[in-house]
Write a protein that holds these residues in place. Structure first.
Motif, short mmCIF file in Angstrom:
data_model
loop_
_atom_site.label_atom_id
_atom_site.label_comp_id
_atom_site.label_asym_id
_atom_site.label_seq_id
_atom_site.Cartn_x
_atom_site.Cartn_y
_atom_site.Cartn_z
N THR A 188 -38.84 87.39 20.95
CA THR A 188 -38.24 87.29 22.28
C THR A 188 -39.13 87.89 23.37
O THR A 188 -38.82 87.77 24.55
N GLY A 189 -40.22 88.54 22.94
CA GLY A 189 -41.19 89.07 23.91
C GLY A 189 -40.62 90.09 24.88
O GLY A 189 -40.90 90.05 26.07
N GLU A 190 -39.81 91.02 24.37
CA GLU A 190 -39.19 92.00 25.27
C GLU A 190 -40.09 93.21 25.49
O GLU A 190 -40.95 93.52 24.66
N GLN A 191 -39.88 93.87 26.61
CA GLN A 191 -40.61 95.11 26.90
C GLN A 191 -39.61 96.15 27.40
O GLN A 191 -38.75 95.85 28.23
N TYR A 192 -39.74 97.36 26.89
CA TYR A 192 -38.84 98.44 27.33
C TYR A 192 -39.37 99.10 28.60
O TYR A 192 -40.58 99.25 28.77
N GLY A 193 -38.44 99.50 29.44
CA GLY A 193 -38.79 100.29 30.62
C GLY A 193 -37.81 101.43 30.77
O GLY A 193 -36.66 101.33 30.35
N PHE A 194 -38.26 102.53 31.36
CA PHE A 194 -37.33 103.59 31.76
C PHE A 194 -36.78 103.18 33.11
O PHE A 194 -37.40 102.39 33.83
N ILE B 289 -36.57 95.42 29.92
CA ILE B 289 -36.67 95.06 31.33
C ILE B 289 -36.24 93.60 31.47
O ILE B 289 -36.82 92.73 30.82
N THR B 290 -35.21 93.33 32.26
CA THR B 290 -34.81 91.93 32.49
C THR B 290 -34.62 91.72 33.99
O THR B 290 -34.36 92.67 34.74
N ASP B 291 -34.74 90.46 34.43
CA ASP B 291 -34.57 90.15 35.86
C ASP B 291 -33.16 90.51 36.33
O ASP B 291 -32.97 91.00 37.43
N GLU B 292 -32.19 90.23 35.47
CA GLU B 292 -30.80 90.54 35.80
C GLU B 292 -30.63 92.04 36.06
O GLU B 292 -30.06 92.44 37.08
N ARG B 293 -31.14 92.87 35.16
CA ARG B 293 -31.01 94.32 35.31
C ARG B 293 -31.80 94.84 36.51
O ARG B 293 -31.39 95.82 37.14
N LYS B 294 -32.91 94.17 36.81
CA LYS B 294 -33.74 94.60 37.96
C LYS B 294 -32.98 94.53 39.27
O LYS B 294 -33.34 95.18 40.23
#
Ligand code: ARG
Length: 264
Positions: free
Chosen positions: A216-222, A109-114
């Protein structure tokens, strides 16, 4: 042809046109979710990304696929998996074009992709990592003067661009399989990717090692189409919450990672 017959022929033509127009749109399930193919939950994913999604025989299996099976069941739909490039998934193109209802691709989940897609609640924590054949290369600094395989369109590519020394030659690949092959065949000195798939690869390929994890503290989202499917998104979030509460998330995790998730 008499006029009456002609009128009904035109009417039938109009009806057929009307029907075919409908067929390209979505249909609504009992739960109110819209789907692109009647009776199916069409899921876009990008391979190979073991243990999240990969081919086993003729079937596409993995952690993400097991969660998607639950979402399909919750909506009384049949799971249909469509394999597409990661670039089209992360840009929102695969969802916007109506290729699929959900993207399940170990996607951060990234702000750019959101801006282009709607994400579910986070369902998995990840970080970037380094895979090498040489244990002494345990940082991006140590790769100076050497080469690094990055996957196009990923958060690993962004991390490498921002953090690798200028002297690191970055080579782009379309998927993880091509990255790891580049490493094992000596075309590159290291691979940057998410820790989950790299740890899995190193376990199965004992000449390779995960020598660094970058926090990098990433989290996956569908993901679903932006603004396009609030009901489906709600149902995905419910599956995430419920499966964590009833222990089935942990069981699925154990199937693919060999251990239960760490409780933070
Ligand atoms: N988590 C990373 C990202 O979102 C990599 C995902 C790659 N996924 C895949 N199925 N190949 O950019």
């Amino acid at each position: 042809m008499n006029t009456r017959l002609m009128t009904s022929a035109i009417a039938a033509g109009t009806l057929a046109l009307g029907l075919s127009a409908c067929a390209t749109e979505t249909t609504t399930t009992e739960s109110g979710a819209n789907v692109v193919a009647d009776g199916k939950l069409t899921v876009c994913t990008s391979l190979p990304y073991e243990p999240f999604e990969f081919k086993k025989g003729s079937e596409i299996v993995g952690f993400d696929m097991d969660l998607m099976k639950k979402v399909a069941e919750a909506n009384k739909l049949e799971l249909a998996v469509t394999v597409t490039g990661f670039e089209g998934i992360q840009s929102g193109q695969a969802l916007n074009s109506g290729t699929c209802d959900v993207a399940a691709a170990g996607m951060t989940i990234t702000d750019e992709r959101k801006k282009a897609i709607d994400f579910s609640d986070p369902y998995f924590d990840a970080t970037q990592a380094l895979l090498t054949k040489d244990k002494s290369i345990d940082s991006l600094a140590k790769l100076d003067g050497k080469s690094l395989a990055v996957m196009s369109g990923t958060t690993g590519e962004i991390y490498a661009k921002e953090n690798a020394p200028k002297g690191v030659t970055q080579k782009s690949f379309e998927d993880l399989g091509l990255q790891t092959t580049a490493l094992t065949t000596g075309q590159v000195d290291a691979v940057i990717q998410d820790n989950g798939p790299l740890l899995d690869f190193a376990k199965k390929n004992p000449t390779t090692f995960v020598t660094a994890e970058f926090q990098t503290g990433e989290q996956y989202g569908f993901a679903v189409k932006k603004g396009g499917n609030a009901e489906l998104l709600a149902s995905i979030n419910k599956v995430i919450t419920d499966s964590k509460a009833d222990g089935s998330y942990n069981a699925t995790y154990k199937t693919w990672f060999g251990t239960e998730p760490k409780t933070s």
